[in-house]
Design an enzyme around this catalytic site. Structure first.
Site, short mmCIF file in Angstrom:
data_model
loop_
_atom_site.label_atom_id
_atom_site.label_comp_id
_atom_site.label_asym_id
_atom_site.label_seq_id
_atom_site.Cartn_x
_atom_site.Cartn_y
_atom_site.Cartn_z
N GLU B 322 0.82 -1.22 0.00
CA GLU B 322 0.00 0.00 0.00
C GLU B 322 0.86 1.26 0.00
O GLU B 322 0.58 2.22 0.72
CB GLU B 322 -0.97 -0.01 1.20
N ASP B 401 -8.40 -8.87 4.40
CA ASP B 401 -8.08 -7.76 5.29
C ASP B 401 -9.12 -7.58 6.39
O ASP B 401 -9.90 -6.63 6.33
CB ASP B 401 -7.93 -6.47 4.48
N GLU B 429 -12.23 -1.89 12.45
CA GLU B 429 -12.27 -1.21 11.16
C GLU B 429 -13.46 -1.66 10.31
O GLU B 429 -14.21 -0.84 9.80
CB GLU B 429 -10.96 -1.45 10.41
#
Lengths: 731, 731
Positions: B322, B401, B429
């Site tokens: 990323e 993820d 998240e």
């Protein structure tokens, strides 16, 4: 252009050669006349011409300037005597106020004809007359602003202004106010940047938390504006944040400094103000527009503004919109809100531009009865006749928000008792963000020539100018009357090319020219812009240059439309950034921007019969034309109707095949634009910096157009299950 | 809790009553023993107990502490003589090192039994033994860290530790390293905030661009960590930005200050470091891991770190992920990259946690052959055996993820020659961002007890602890061996409740306890947490309190799963924020997270037969179980297969009806959670501040669950055209 220099846009030195190489006489006085003289002197200096400047009435002692202008650095013909001046001997161009005496022969002839035909003094503040007689080009105006505008008109004409005789040609702006709104902030927002919806770098007005140190840049901007007839700017965002609110009071000096730079180019400064200012700045307990203390605060604050800036233009207000405060917070109408500010401005001759962009941005997507397209009309039509004479209702051209394709807002036909300004968006928020070529002249021309009542007159432009409803007719060739006009959101920033994409300069150019005269042909405006900007005559292959720029730009709005959201459906962009495709991006949000695509069909039913009734906000014939899919124009079909993918358009294609065809075709056309430009650049016909920037942007445009093509086609193929009739690749 | 006080989480004063009201003898030395003594003294002070502290071997002069601990502010029984101590008279609790001499009778008896059964010295650094004999509770450990952990275990047991006789109970952590990663930044990011994916306010470590001024808060945090067995933290984000990179060098003092606060609670500091540090910080021309200058830079830099922080834990590295730099930039493998850092740490006993979260985040959504799920295995499995002994490959528990439902990552079974740590995400998240109740203990328990090779052993937990592959077996009741362990992303911030949602404290609690012993039952952990946090025994209606908190939390993960993305398909969240639904939000992005829904069906074909082949990364039986829709578990069906909406699940329902049912049901269950909690609050059984915060969050959870329900159901109804079998409202 080299290094860190700022691109001259459509006023490169070369464009001044025809004027700058002539022998010129100026007969005018006052600060704006000084600007004319300074421009001519600079041109003469560079191109070998001469300049003589005398007051309009040299026999009188009350003009500030006599004889050769002391600002001029040209080789002014100071030895010529008055007699030769009167004879016109030795001058190619005479630029004079109609009040000037003892004009040279050819100019006196033209003046006599003006007196006969329209009457001296009827040209208005900004109008001018142009003619060529006996080898002398004559420019006359009642006031120095007219001479300034006339000068830039001469630059546009180029050598044509100095050739064969020209008959008398009278020029007036159709609208009195031609304004740019800058959505510039003093502070830089971490997400939005410094300029909201700006794609050209930071603000040219503000830097590092205060006034820019580069006022020369502002001056250059003012000159560009004057050259296209723009005479008003707001210098801060309509979303007035905490820092920027203070421009109205304790940061007023910064505004005055900008006004001082803009004034020599006949550009007045306006301010975006926060409706809540009496509370936030004045410490009052309320901003209720009917509260006497609030009214006093606005009056006193405005008085101080005019003490600092005597020619201050007025306020622009975004109220009760997207989180901005407004009269609704105090149970008051928007007329009551606007009129309070208007009352404060009225003694000073200022105006309030009050934005009609009011809608519910916390809509429930489940609720199909609420229609954002209806909002402005629902809010404002009932208030017609209630606004003060110095309020201008500023209406976005379409009912939603500057989409690539929208119908004209029905508000424009609904407020005969209200001054209206039509708001356009030069910054390409939804039209490619200055990464895509999208020449918007044709879109604006379509909007401005739209006839809200269906007959050939009046047009949207005539509503905006006041001609449609006013006593005095305002039309090309006649003096403007109303308070309304055209407003646009600027696309300019501190980018060296001003507009990010060098070709996006053409949009700013076209806006100013159309605001002056909405009947101008956008293709002809592009010609003007190309001649000025690229000065093809000075290149090895002028025809290739002209042809190529036209090829890249002429149809670029339709090309953009073809590869993005189809048939007037709108949005389908990435939420937030509004760049690139995201078909469902806004579909389940509170923003009121939906397409309702399902496996069978797509579109928003806004009919009276079965939908939200939005079509009923239009007068006939449009209320009927839009009501039926049979009469609704193809390009607006999905704006007004929910139809099956198999619905057959007037074009003979089904909706889904239209989507596939336009999206394949649009991306292909971008590829052609790109290769056309590459040939131009390879031939060395444009400035290498411009070439490099345009190529980089065209690369991105092609990538993005292909992304649009693939996402849109895939989305509708997945949803409809209907294959492309031509078997092209859909992912 | 009142005013601005920080919530005590699961260590309120009341939880210390059973220990604090007893007569206690401590026989231990050293800094960690001082912590034990300080905790006991504080408890005794508040609850009326007594404390006597003596060195383990008072006859020897080489211990730093003698007699009553000078830090203690308790009424220590300083008049008791050695003889009475030896007899155990007057003590309810004896906490002693196994090396202590002259222990009181009951403690000596327990020690003898320990010697007989496991051998003194085999408890390891952190293990402890608990027993109760002749009315005396005995806590023994080989080292003071064991006494510290044993003390918190006593607090958990409460009165049960002081009742009937207890047989000898040996406690060991299964994994040697139990770590929390803080994604905290020193600087505040305008979009991400200060803590990346943090939902609990700012960082507890950093404020105003530097070290926090509130080290007491850090101390309180360290105490909470010690109480659940966490012994390592990183204090900065794995995305190491410019400012934070300097923690490794010129801002090392700040890290040392934090280490000084964490050390008394047996928590070691680790640092996230940027792979590019030799260039960015060292000014070297390269960060190539095989460059001798780079290796020297890492060695020298690391030496300085250890000079400042002798018990420094090591580095955590997110490389080539990323946008973070990594060895790929120099044509090196991740083993080469990791081993260079490992070599620098090795002389000091430090470790590198090297994240396996490496994938292409610029994927083309059109390309169905690339599968992000495959990436970690593709990158790292071939490197097995190439990593140095002090490298720990840190593997996210699932292949994508931290989604609400994922299969276990195949990397976990693919690296027998590599130390592995399994990474969990305590910060929610993708599981409601601490606005939704989502107790994750059951999810983690499922992951940790998953058997990658299909037999009953080894489990994921055993791979992580090293027991699966190591020579020494590491399992509950035995000493840990390997370098691996469990790591989790923290959910803590400077919020007064630590975790935003007060009930999210339970996730932090459960993580620590499962890292210590993955066989613990998550429901039992919730019991522990409720007893400690809410101390129901001290309330008017303890049963209602317990029952309600269980009702709200027990099944909250499944509830969350039911109203969000169905059947393992993942994502369908708002891009960027990852909060709330957006079915197509990631569908056409470069992130590799797609669902491929069309009018006929949905899901990702990851089979070997017709898909991406991801199923082939698993050993048997899972490679076969996942390969066929007939054997694939329902909850992972869409992760592995693209099926029609009419596909019938093992449950007997069609896919689309399952979607409708779970989404209606999930939102209904949130409404029940909300009303259950309201009754609890109305009864005044919880702290009013906690009650108010939980109610506010449950309101939002209900709103959001209904939004998920409606968007998901509408999306699939629009796409499939199949109505709900029960005729419920779909928009």
């Amino acid at each position: 252009m080299t290094g860190d220099a700022v691109h001259p846009a459509w006023l490169p030195d070369e464009a001044w050669r025809p004027v700058g190489s002539r022998r010129v006489l100026v007969r005018a006085d006052g600060p704006l006349a000084q600007t004319v003289v300074r421009e001519l002197a600079r041109a003469a200096d560079r191109h070998g011409g001469t300049l003589r400047h005398q007051p309009a009435r040299p026999q009188q002692a009350d003009t500030g300037t006599r004889g050769s202008d002391s600002d001029s650095d040209s080789d002014s013909d100071s030895d010529s005597d008055d007699a030769s001046i009167r004879a016109g001997a030795g001058f190619d161009l005479v630029s004079a106020l109609t009040g000037a005496d003892d004009l040279p022969g050819p100019a006196a002839m033209v003046l006599a004809e003006v007196d006969r035909r329209v009457g001296r003094g009827s040209l208005g503040t900004e109008g001018f007359v142009l003619a060529r007689r006996e080898g002398v080009t004559v420019l006359l105006a009642d006031g120095p602003a007219g001479l300034l505008y006339g000068l830039f008109h001469l630059v546009r004409l180029g050598e044509a202004a100095f050739g064969a005789a020209l008959p008398i040609d009278v020029h007036h702006p159709v609208s009195a106010r031609r304004m740019l709104n800058h959505w510039d902030n003093i502070d830089t927002h971490p997400v939005m940047g410094q300029v909201e919806r700006g794609y050209s770098g930071g603000s040219i007005f503000w830097r590092d938390g205060g006034l820019t140190g580069d006022l020369d840049r502002v001056r250059a901007y003012a000159r560009l504006l004057a050259s296209i007839g723009v005479n008003a700017v707001t210098v801060n965002n309509v979303n007035v944040h905490a820092t920027e609110a203070h421009l109205l009071t304790d940061r007023l000096d910064d505004v005055a400094a900008l006004a001082g730079v803009l004034r020599p180019y006949h550009v007045r400064v306006h301010l975006s103000v926060n409706f809540n200012s009496p509370v936030a700045l004045g410490g009052l307990p309320t901003a209720d527009p009917l509260d006497p203390g609030v009214r006093t605060w606005w009056a006193e604050t405005t008085r101080r503004v005019y003490a600092a800036i005597p020619d201050f233009g007025g306020y622009v207000v975004k109220a009760d919109s997207e989180g901005q405060p407004g009269p609704f917070g105090y149970g008051r109408t928007h007329a009551e809100g606007a009129n309070t500010l208007a009352a404060a401005l009225e003694p000073h001759g200022g105006v309030v531009h009050w934005r009609a962009f009011v809608y519910n941005h916390h809509q429930d997507w489940r609720d199909r009865s609420t229609d954002r397209a209806r909002a402005a009309h629902d809010h404002f039509a009932p208030l017609d006749g209630h606004f003060a004479g110095n309020v201008v209702l500023q209406v976005k051209h379409g009912p939603i928000d500057f989409q690539t394709r929208e119908p004209v807002s029905p508000v424009i036909a609904a407020m005969p008792g209200t001054h209206l300004a039509v708001e356009l968006q030069v910054t390409q928020e939804y039209t490619g963000q200055q990464r895509h070529v999208c020449y918007l002249g044709p879109m604006w021309s379509e909007v401005l020539s739209f006839t809200p009542w269906g007959a050939t007159r009046p047009t949207v432009a005539e509503v905006a100018s006041g001609a449609a409803h006013g006593d005095e007719r305002a039309e090309p060739g006649r003096r403007p009357s109303g308070q309304g006009g055209l407003v646009a959101v600027s696309n300019v920033g501190d980018d060296p090319f001003w507009t990010g994409h060098p070709l996006a300069q053409a949009n700013l150019y076209a806006f100013g020219r159309l605001a002056w005269n909405p009947l101008l042909d956008p293709a002809a405006l592009l010609d003007e812009w190309i001649e000025l900007t690229f000065t093809p005559a000075a290149t090895a292959d002028p025809d290739l240059l002209r042809r190529t720029v036209h090829k890249v730009m002429d149809g670029s709005w339709q090309v953009y439309e073809s590869y993005t959201a189809p048939l007037g459906v709108g949005f389908m962009v990435r939420p937030g950034s509004h760049y690139g495709p995201d078909v469902d991006g806004y579909e389940y949000t509170p923003w009121g921007t939906y397409h309702f695509a399902d496996r069978d069909g797509i579109g928003v039913d806004r009919t009276r019969a079965t939908g939200t009734g939005f079509t009923g906000q239009y007068p006939k014939p449009w209320s009927d034309v839009y009501e039926s899919p049979a009469s609704c124009p193809d390009e607006l079909l999905l704006f007004f109707h929910h139809v099956p993918y198999t619905h057959v358009l007037h074009s003979g294609k089904t909706v889904v095949q239209h989507i596939y065809d336009t999206h394949f075709d649009g991306a292909d056309r971008v590829a052609l634009m790109r290769s056309s430009w590459a040939r131009l650049g390879d031939a060395g016909l444009v400035d290498p910096d411009v070439d490099a920037r345009v190529r980089e942007r065209l690369d991105e445009q092609l990538r993005c157009a292909q992304e649009w093509r693939d996402q849109i086609n895939t989305y509708f193929y997945r949803k409809s299950g209907i294959p492309d009739a031509h078997g092209r690749r859909i992912h």
